[in-house]
Design an enzyme around this catalytic site. Structure first.
Site, PDB file in Angstrom:
ATOM      1  CD  GLU A   1      -5.972  -5.206   3.779  1.00 45.56           C
ATOM      2  OE1 GLU A   1      -5.206  -6.145   3.529  1.00 45.56           O
ATOM      3  OE2 GLU A   1      -6.480  -4.489   2.901  1.00 45.56           O
TER       4      GLU A   1
ATOM      5  CB  SER B   1      -2.989  -9.875   0.723  1.00 45.41           C
ATOM      6  OG  SER B   1      -2.327 -11.027   0.251  1.00 45.41           O
TER       7      SER B   1
ATOM      8  CB  CYS C   1      -7.806  -2.216  -1.500  1.00 47.15           C
ATOM      9  SG  CYS C   1      -8.146  -1.309  -2.997  1.00 47.15           S
TER      10      CYS C   1
ATOM     11  CE  LYS D   1      -4.825 -17.153  -9.744  1.00 46.75           C
ATOM     12  NZ  LYS D   1      -5.890 -17.292  -8.713  1.00 46.75           N
TER      13      LYS D   1
ATOM     14  CD  GLU E   1      -7.939 -18.797  -4.992  1.00 42.16           C
ATOM     15  OE1 GLU E   1      -7.740 -17.856  -5.790  1.00 42.16           O
ATOM     16  OE2 GLU E   1      -7.266 -18.979  -3.955  1.00 42.16           O
TER      17      GLU E   1
ATOM     18  CG  PHE F   1     -11.986 -12.021  -2.312  1.00 41.63           C
ATOM     19  CD1 PHE F   1     -13.198 -11.428  -1.949  1.00 41.63           C
ATOM     20  CD2 PHE F   1     -10.933 -11.951  -1.415  1.00 41.63           C
ATOM     21  CE1 PHE F   1     -13.346 -10.786  -0.734  1.00 41.63           C
ATOM     22  CE2 PHE F   1     -11.073 -11.310  -0.195  1.00 41.63           C
ATOM     23  CZ  PHE F   1     -12.278 -10.724   0.153  1.00 41.63           C
TER      24      PHE F   1
HETATM   25  P1  NAD Z   1      -4.749 -12.543  -2.048  1.00 35.22           P
HETATM   26  O1  NAD Z   1      -3.417 -11.899  -1.990  1.00 35.22           O
HETATM   27  O2  NAD Z   1      -5.029 -13.674  -1.113  1.00 35.22           O
HETATM   28  O3  NAD Z   1      -5.006 -13.153  -3.538  1.00 35.22           O
HETATM   29  C1  NAD Z   1      -4.812 -12.371  -4.682  1.00 35.22           C
HETATM   30  C2  NAD Z   1      -4.452 -13.295  -5.839  1.00 35.22           C
HETATM   31  O4  NAD Z   1      -3.227 -13.968  -5.534  1.00 35.22           O
HETATM   32  C3  NAD Z   1      -5.491 -14.375  -6.103  1.00 35.22           C
HETATM   33  O5  NAD Z   1      -5.626 -14.543  -7.505  1.00 35.22           O
HETATM   34  C4  NAD Z   1      -4.887 -15.602  -5.452  1.00 35.22           C
HETATM   35  O6  NAD Z   1      -5.264 -16.812  -6.081  1.00 35.22           O
HETATM   36  C5  NAD Z   1      -3.391 -15.385  -5.581  1.00 35.22           C
HETATM   37  N1  NAD Z   1      -2.631 -15.977  -4.484  1.00 35.22           N
HETATM   38  C6  NAD Z   1      -3.047 -16.131  -3.192  1.00 35.22           C
HETATM   39  N2  NAD Z   1      -2.071 -16.714  -2.460  1.00 35.22           N
HETATM   40  C7  NAD Z   1      -1.036 -16.934  -3.297  1.00 35.22           C
HETATM   41  C8  NAD Z   1       0.272 -17.500  -3.130  1.00 35.22           C
HETATM   42  N3  NAD Z   1       0.695 -17.959  -1.937  1.00 35.22           N
HETATM   43  N4  NAD Z   1       1.081 -17.556  -4.186  1.00 35.22           N
HETATM   44  C9  NAD Z   1       0.680 -17.096  -5.392  1.00 35.22           C
HETATM   45  N5  NAD Z   1      -0.536 -16.556  -5.612  1.00 35.22           N
HETATM   46  C10 NAD Z   1      -1.378 -16.467  -4.583  1.00 35.22           C
HETATM   47  O7  NAD Z   1      -5.840 -11.391  -1.924  1.00 35.22           O
HETATM   48  P2  NAD Z   1      -7.414 -11.539  -1.798  1.00 35.22           P
HETATM   49  O8  NAD Z   1      -7.726 -12.094  -0.451  1.00 35.22           O
HETATM   50  O9  NAD Z   1      -7.967 -12.196  -2.993  1.00 35.22           O
HETATM   51  O10 NAD Z   1      -7.844  -9.993  -1.860  1.00 35.22           O
HETATM   52  C11 NAD Z   1      -7.879  -9.149  -0.751  1.00 35.22           C
HETATM   53  C12 NAD Z   1      -6.608  -8.350  -0.638  1.00 35.22           C
HETATM   54  O11 NAD Z   1      -6.386  -7.617  -1.831  1.00 35.22           O
HETATM   55  C13 NAD Z   1      -6.656  -7.312   0.478  1.00 35.22           C
HETATM   56  O12 NAD Z   1      -5.415  -7.288   1.128  1.00 35.22           O
HETATM   57  C14 NAD Z   1      -6.894  -6.003  -0.270  1.00 35.22           C
HETATM   58  O13 NAD Z   1      -6.450  -4.839   0.393  1.00 35.22           O
HETATM   59  C15 NAD Z   1      -6.115  -6.247  -1.509  1.00 35.22           C
HETATM   60  N6  NAD Z   1      -6.561  -5.381  -2.591  1.00 35.22           N
HETATM   61  C16 NAD Z   1      -5.762  -4.347  -2.941  1.00 35.22           C
HETATM   62  C17 NAD Z   1      -6.160  -3.483  -3.932  1.00 35.22           C
HETATM   63  C18 NAD Z   1      -5.290  -2.332  -4.358  1.00 35.22           C
HETATM   64  O14 NAD Z   1      -5.599  -1.744  -5.358  1.00 35.22           O
HETATM   65  N7  NAD Z   1      -4.230  -2.006  -3.659  1.00 35.22           N
HETATM   66  C19 NAD Z   1      -7.392  -3.675  -4.578  1.00 35.22           C
HETATM   67  C20 NAD Z   1      -8.171  -4.757  -4.209  1.00 35.22           C
HETATM   68  C21 NAD Z   1      -7.741  -5.602  -3.204  1.00 35.22           C
END
Ligand code: NAD
Length: 494
Positions: free
Chosen positions: A379, A226, A281, A173, A176, A149
């Site tokens: 985090e 994450s 991040c 994808k 959401e 997000f």
């Molecule tokens: P998230 O892991 O909750 O979601 C990321 C994606 O995975 C979304 O599209 C979501 O719909 C999907 N998703 C969520 N739960 C899922 C599941 N159980 N099974 C399958 N797909 C699933 O992350 P977020 O809250 O959207 O973003 C924040 C996180 O992203 C933080 O931890 C941040 O550090 C990390 N991030 C990392 C980087 C990097 O480059 N390392 C960059 C940006 C964000």
């Protein structure tokens, strides 16, 4: 109520699964839209469109593929404000920050404009008698991107610009929580001349993600999100035979040595700790202050905090907006409560003074945060900056290197030798020297170490080109036909 749908085979397709999610305006706390959640059949339709488009797009000349990227570059540039407004409306980040996101994403489209140069192979003439050897890189086919997000425009651009320029077709994808930017980018790609089916968007949740991970026609998956989900994506995708790069979470430390310019370090800590409400991040989460300067540094950070303008992102003067959801805001606020119970000092308490509506939390500063406490270990992903005091460079380094994450880090010092030693010693993928958010430019690659990245390939830049292509080496002989003879020996080059 505004309804956000999928983009399949060159046009908007309304979802028919009957499942949907809520999209909020985080600055007011009100629901602003609903987003369709894809069914397995809808994901299959997007993958089928991408698969059907692949042969023709792959065969499209490099000059034409570059031309589409050049057009896209112009369109994104012309629509910067519109994209940024969408980001502000659904994510909450302030407009200046949203414009920065678009600019950093656009760098990747600009990099992909050079695809003809990036896909050059090697050539060795006369490797053996009349034998020439050359290497080529070919696209994989249908590739998928799953994005978080916090960067709804930039992170998709990290992925699709290079993937498409290499000749792949793409299924995105997006998160959401802020799905609209993906549809605008799909429209811009179509206007830029990308044929229908080459770029598709499926909105949704785990159902869509799981289908992409198991679909036999998806060759590779790029993920950013994450750490627990990144690990799951990597394990599931690779088990299903796919190429996977899965970038995870972070806990970024900024080590401030006694010789640093403390005003510069305090400015950097405030900017990198509270920018985008800490939902980056690459945000600085922990300031490691060497004891002798810790009191002065904490005072300098604290004195800057009241000047940070917090409010709705669409008001031009504001510097920090709300968090993404009320649930996340409450979780982050919980760390402030927990930290004082675990012995930290709450120097500035962001639970006080926040705007009454919306998902706001004010900048928070914690001091004496101990490794092993939740505020240190987790985090937090919010506007909470922790100061942990260390006795020396070595003690600070040890904390950074023993942390399970290894995304970004920074050292603040005037000592070039110390900075170089840090660069040598530190077990982190992206390092700043007097730079608090060292996100690499698009012609390098982005990626952390340890639990911040699963897979071997960093994202975008040269490693992105490698990820989205497969190498092939051709060994060819062009003798006169009459010199041919049967020879069952193993081919030698001398
Ligand atoms: P998230 O892991 O909750 O979601 C990321 C994606 O995975 C979304 O599209 C979501 O719909 C999907 N998703 C969520 N739960 C899922 C599941 N159980 N099974 C399958 N797909 C699933 O992350 P977020 O809250 O959207 O973003 C924040 C996180 O992203 C933080 O931890 C941040 O550090 C990390 N991030 C990392 C980087 C990097 O480059 N390392 C960059 C940006 C964000």
């Amino acid at each position: 109520m505004n309804r956000i749908s999928h983009w399949i085979d060159g046009s908007v397709v309304e979802g028919s699964s009957g499942r949907s999610g809520m999209v909020f305006n985080p600055a007011t706390g009100e629901q602003a839209a609903s987003v369709d959640f894809a069914s397995v059949a809808e994901v299959d339709a997007a993958v089928a469109a991408a698969k059907a488009a692949f042969p023709e797009w792959r065969a499209t000349g490099l000059g034409r593929r570059a031309e589409v990227m050049f057009h896209l570059r112009e369109l994104i540039d012309a629509n910067r404000k519109e994209i940024a407004s969408l980001l502000t409306a659904e994510h909450g980040k302030v407009l200046s920050d949203a414009l920065g996101e678009v600019a950093r994403g656009l760098e990747n489209v600009e990099f992909a404009c050079g695809i003809a140069h990036l896909l050059k192979g090697g050539y060795s003439e006369q490797a053996a008698s009349s034998v020439d050897v050359y290497s080529i890189r070919q696209p994989l086919g249908v590739v998928a991107g799953i994005t978080p997000f916090n960067f709804p425009a930039m992170v998709p651009m990290w992925m699709f610009a290079n993937a498409l320029a290499c000749g792949n077709t793409f299924v995105l994808k997006p998160s959401e929580k802020d799905p609209s930017a993906s549809l605008l980018m799909a429209e811009l790609l179509a206007t830029a001349g990308l044929p229908g089916g080459c770029f598709n968007v499926v909105q949704g949740d785990k159902v869509a993600v799981d289908r992409l991970l198991e679909h036999p026609d998806v060759q590779a998956v790029s993920f950013v999100g994450s750490t627990p989900i990144a690990r799951y994506i990597y394990e599931t995708g690779t088990r299903n035979g796919k190429r996977v790069q899965a970038l995870g979470g972070a806990k970024n430390h900024m080590l401030v040595l006694p010789d640093a310019d403390l005003d510069m370090a305090a400015d950097a800590a405030v900017s990198a700790g509270y920018g985008s409400a800490g939902e980056r991040c690459m945000a600085i989460s922990v300031v490691l202050a060497v004891d002798t300067i810790a009191d002065e540094l904490v005072a300098k950070i604290a004195e800057r905090i009241p000047a940070v303008k917090v409010g709705p992102g669409n008001e031009p003067d504001n510097e920090m907006g709300p968090l993404i959801t009320g649930e996340h805001r409450d979780k982050v606020a919980g760390y402030v409560e927990g930290a004082s119970e675990e012995g930290a000092t709450v120097v500035v308490d962001g639970r006080d003074g926040a705007p009454s509506e919306g998902f706001f939390l004010m900048p928070t500063l914690l001091d004496h945060v101990q490794p092993g406490s939740k505020a240190y270990d987790d985090e937090i992903f919010g506007p909470v900056l922790s100061v942990t005091r260390v006795g020396s460079y070595d003690e600070g380094l040890e904390l950074i290197n023993s942390n399970p994450y290894g995304n970004g880090t920074a050292i603040f010092t005037r000592d070039g030798g110390a900075a170089r030693q840090f660069q040598w010693d530190v077990a982190v993928g992206m390092v700043g020297v007097n730079v608090p958010i060292p996100v690499p430019v698009s012609y390098y690659s982005f990626g952390g170490w340890k639990s911040s990245l699963f897979g071997d390939t960093h994202m975008y830049g040269p490693e992105g080109i490698n990820f989205y292509t497969r190498g092939k080496v051709v060994t060819s002989r062009w003798p006169d036909p009459h010199t041919s003879r049967v020879d069952l020996g193993f081919p030698e080059t001398r």
